[in-house]
Scaffold this active site. Structure first.
Site, PDB file in Angstrom:
ATOM      1  N   HIS A 163      12.008  -1.129 -13.073  1.00 40.02           N
ATOM      2  CA  HIS A 163      11.494  -2.666 -12.877  1.00 40.02           C
ATOM      3  C   HIS A 163      11.641  -3.412 -11.752  1.00 40.02           C
ATOM      4  CE1 HIS A 163      12.984  -6.096 -15.104  1.00 40.02           C
ATOM      5  NE2 HIS A 163      11.970  -6.378 -14.257  1.00 40.02           N
ATOM      6  N   HIS A 222       0.887  -1.499  -0.070  1.00 38.12           N
ATOM      7  CA  HIS A 222      -0.020   0.314   0.583  1.00 38.12           C
ATOM      8  C   HIS A 222       0.870   0.941   0.195  1.00 38.12           C
ATOM      9  CE1 HIS A 222       0.698   1.159   4.108  1.00 38.12           C
ATOM     10  NE2 HIS A 222       1.157   0.059   4.303  1.00 38.12           N
TER      11      HIS A 222
HETATM   12  C1  ACO Z   1      12.494 -12.260 -16.152  1.00 39.49           C
HETATM   13  C2  ACO Z   1      13.820 -11.585 -16.092  1.00 39.49           C
HETATM   14  O1  ACO Z   1      14.531 -11.889 -15.717  1.00 39.49           O
HETATM   15  S1  ACO Z   1      13.843  -9.880 -15.023  1.00 39.49           S
HETATM   16  C3  ACO Z   1      15.618  -9.586 -14.860  1.00 39.49           C
HETATM   17  C4  ACO Z   1      15.237 -10.031 -13.184  1.00 39.49           C
HETATM   18  N1  ACO Z   1      17.006  -9.859 -13.308  1.00 39.49           N
HETATM   19  C5  ACO Z   1      18.095  -9.275 -12.446  1.00 39.49           C
HETATM   20  O2  ACO Z   1      17.253  -9.497 -10.888  1.00 39.49           O
HETATM   21  C6  ACO Z   1      19.207  -8.860 -11.991  1.00 39.49           C
HETATM   22  C7  ACO Z   1      19.874  -9.749 -10.623  1.00 39.49           C
HETATM   23  N2  ACO Z   1      21.383  -8.742 -11.142  1.00 39.49           N
HETATM   24  C8  ACO Z   1      21.818  -8.787  -9.901  1.00 39.49           C
HETATM   25  O3  ACO Z   1      21.879  -9.039  -8.812  1.00 39.49           O
HETATM   26  C9  ACO Z   1      23.793  -8.462 -10.145  1.00 39.49           C
HETATM   27  O4  ACO Z   1      24.738  -9.369  -9.293  1.00 39.49           O
HETATM   28  C10 ACO Z   1      23.515  -7.154  -9.912  1.00 39.49           C
HETATM   29  C11 ACO Z   1      22.987  -6.599 -11.395  1.00 39.49           C
HETATM   30  C12 ACO Z   1      23.514  -6.362  -8.558  1.00 39.49           C
HETATM   31  C13 ACO Z   1      25.160  -6.199 -10.159  1.00 39.49           C
HETATM   32  O5  ACO Z   1      26.069  -6.577 -11.335  1.00 39.49           O
HETATM   33  P1  ACO Z   1      26.719  -6.773 -11.697  1.00 39.49           P
HETATM   34  O6  ACO Z   1      27.791  -5.235 -11.709  1.00 39.49           O
HETATM   35  O7  ACO Z   1      27.983  -7.269 -12.566  1.00 39.49           O
HETATM   36  O8  ACO Z   1      28.769  -6.924 -10.356  1.00 39.49           O
HETATM   37  P2  ACO Z   1      29.468  -8.362 -10.057  1.00 39.49           P
HETATM   38  O9  ACO Z   1      28.904  -9.418 -10.783  1.00 39.49           O
HETATM   39  O10 ACO Z   1      30.488  -7.684 -10.605  1.00 39.49           O
HETATM   40  O11 ACO Z   1      29.384  -8.261  -8.697  1.00 39.49           O
HETATM   41  C14 ACO Z   1      30.094  -6.962  -7.413  1.00 39.49           C
HETATM   42  C15 ACO Z   1      30.434  -7.027  -6.913  1.00 39.49           C
HETATM   43  O12 ACO Z   1      28.830  -7.296  -5.992  1.00 39.49           O
HETATM   44  C16 ACO Z   1      28.699  -8.234  -4.976  1.00 39.49           C
HETATM   45  N3  ACO Z   1      27.030  -9.087  -6.163  1.00 39.49           N
HETATM   46  C17 ACO Z   1      26.543  -8.549  -6.939  1.00 39.49           C
HETATM   47  N4  ACO Z   1      25.464  -9.266  -6.321  1.00 39.49           N
HETATM   48  C18 ACO Z   1      25.208  -9.712  -5.430  1.00 39.49           C
HETATM   49  C19 ACO Z   1      23.729  -9.831  -4.766  1.00 39.49           C
HETATM   50  N5  ACO Z   1      22.491  -9.795  -5.423  1.00 39.49           N
HETATM   51  N6  ACO Z   1      23.849 -10.103  -3.718  1.00 39.49           N
HETATM   52  C20 ACO Z   1      25.214 -10.025  -2.603  1.00 39.49           C
HETATM   53  N7  ACO Z   1      26.122  -9.852  -3.081  1.00 39.49           N
HETATM   54  C21 ACO Z   1      26.102  -9.602  -5.051  1.00 39.49           C
HETATM   55  C22 ACO Z   1      29.402 -10.033  -5.931  1.00 39.49           C
HETATM   56  O13 ACO Z   1      29.818 -10.674  -5.050  1.00 39.49           O
HETATM   57  C23 ACO Z   1      31.068  -8.791  -6.075  1.00 39.49           C
HETATM   58  O14 ACO Z   1      30.990  -8.760  -4.527  1.00 39.49           O
HETATM   59  P3  ACO Z   1      33.352  -8.740  -5.097  1.00 39.49           P
HETATM   60  O15 ACO Z   1      33.288  -7.377  -5.627  1.00 39.49           O
HETATM   61  O16 ACO Z   1      32.953  -8.304  -4.065  1.00 39.49           O
HETATM   62  O17 ACO Z   1      33.008 -10.341  -5.406  1.00 39.49           O
END
Ligand code: ACO
Length: 218
Positions: free
Chosen positions: A151, A142
């Site tokens: 997104h 809410h």
């Molecule tokens: C229908 C569909 O599919 S809709 C689309 C849905 N898509 C999503 O939800 C996207 C999910 N993607 C993520 O969560 C990605 O990890 C992002 C976008 C947050 C970050 O991506 P990037 O910028 O490539 O980050 P990268 O993989 O280089 O990680 C950087 C640091 O953050 C950390 N990190 C990245 N994501 C996470 C997370 N979700 N939780 C905890 N730590 C994370 C990594 O472990 C890394 O740590 P380090 O430097 O100590 O090794």
């Protein structure tokens, strides 16, 4: 008495996200899809679910009389915003697409260009801006305010009275506790639990979510 013909619309984008948007349009039954549009030349002339990819923006301008509006089916917030701006500047109307299995409560406002997917719940008096994606099984409780080009990815939960600034991406399966402000152009990593408000242009992730890096403006 014959039923009036449905309005014809285009879908801009021919990716995986567009498949889901096409399915919503068919199930919602408000519009007929005339054609798809995609700026990638290798997509031109292809079909997706029997809908042809007409071409890119220039081709759309040549066929504008055949459609009454359209929807941008592009997952990237930045790209979706840019295409939506171009369409509006060129006089195209954007529609909303809401899956019949989404639950929309009393007092919710959903602006044009927004897509709400199956199993999403948007609760009382929340506001959803333009060109937003409320993805599969996302829950927005809410009095939330979701600004343009956001997104909310699959399975994310925003508790009550959360606001999310324009262009932000709440990745899959994240939780935001009540009354927080997520700034603009923020990314919250998948599976995070956000327990403090997040400033503009930040990437935060983890449980609880912590600052990871600063993002560039777009
Ligand atoms: C229908 C569909 O599919 S809709 C689309 C849905 N898509 C999503 O939800 C996207 C999910 N993607 C993520 O969560 C990605 O990890 C992002 C976008 C947050 C970050 O991506 P990037 O910028 O490539 O980050 P990268 O993989 O280089 O990680 C950087 C640091 O953050 C950390 N990190 C990245 N994501 C996470 C997370 N979700 N939780 C905890 N730590 C994370 C990594 O472990 C890394 O740590 P380090 O430097 O100590 O090794």
């Amino acid at each position: 008495m014959s039923t009036p013909a449905k309005k014809k619309i285009f879908v801009f984008g021919a990716s995986g996200h567009a498949k889901v948007v096409i399915d919503i349009i068919e199930r919602e039954g408000l519009y007929d899809i005339a054609f798809l549009v995609d700026d990638a030349p290798d997509m031109h002339g292809r079909t997706m679910y029997n809908y042809g990819v007409l071409g890119g923006k220039k081709d759309l301008l040549l066929h504008r009389e055949e459609v009454e509006g359209g929807i941008v089916a592009i997952g990237s917030n930045r790209a979706r915003k840019a295409v939506a701006q171009w369409l509006e500047e060129n006089g195209f109307r954007l529609v909303t697409c809401i899956h019949p299995a989404a639950e929309i409560a009393r007092g919710v406002v959903i602006e044009s260009g927004t897509v709400v997917m199956a199993g999403a719940v948007i609760n009382s008096d929340s506001y959803i801006g333009r060109n937003v994606i409320v993805n599969t099984r996302a829950s927005i409780d809410h009095d939330c305010v979701i600004c343009d080009s956001v997104h909310i990815a699959p399975g994310s939960t925003l508790c009550g009275t959360v606001s999310v600034g324009s262009g932000s991406f709440i990745c899959a399966g994240s939780t935001v506790i009540p009354n927080l402000t997520i700034g603009k152009n923020v990314i919250i990593g998948a599976g995070s639990t956000v327990i403090r408000s997040v400033p503009d242009f930040s990437l935060e992730a983890g449980v609880p979510a912590k600052y990871m890096r600063t993002l560039e403006e777009f």
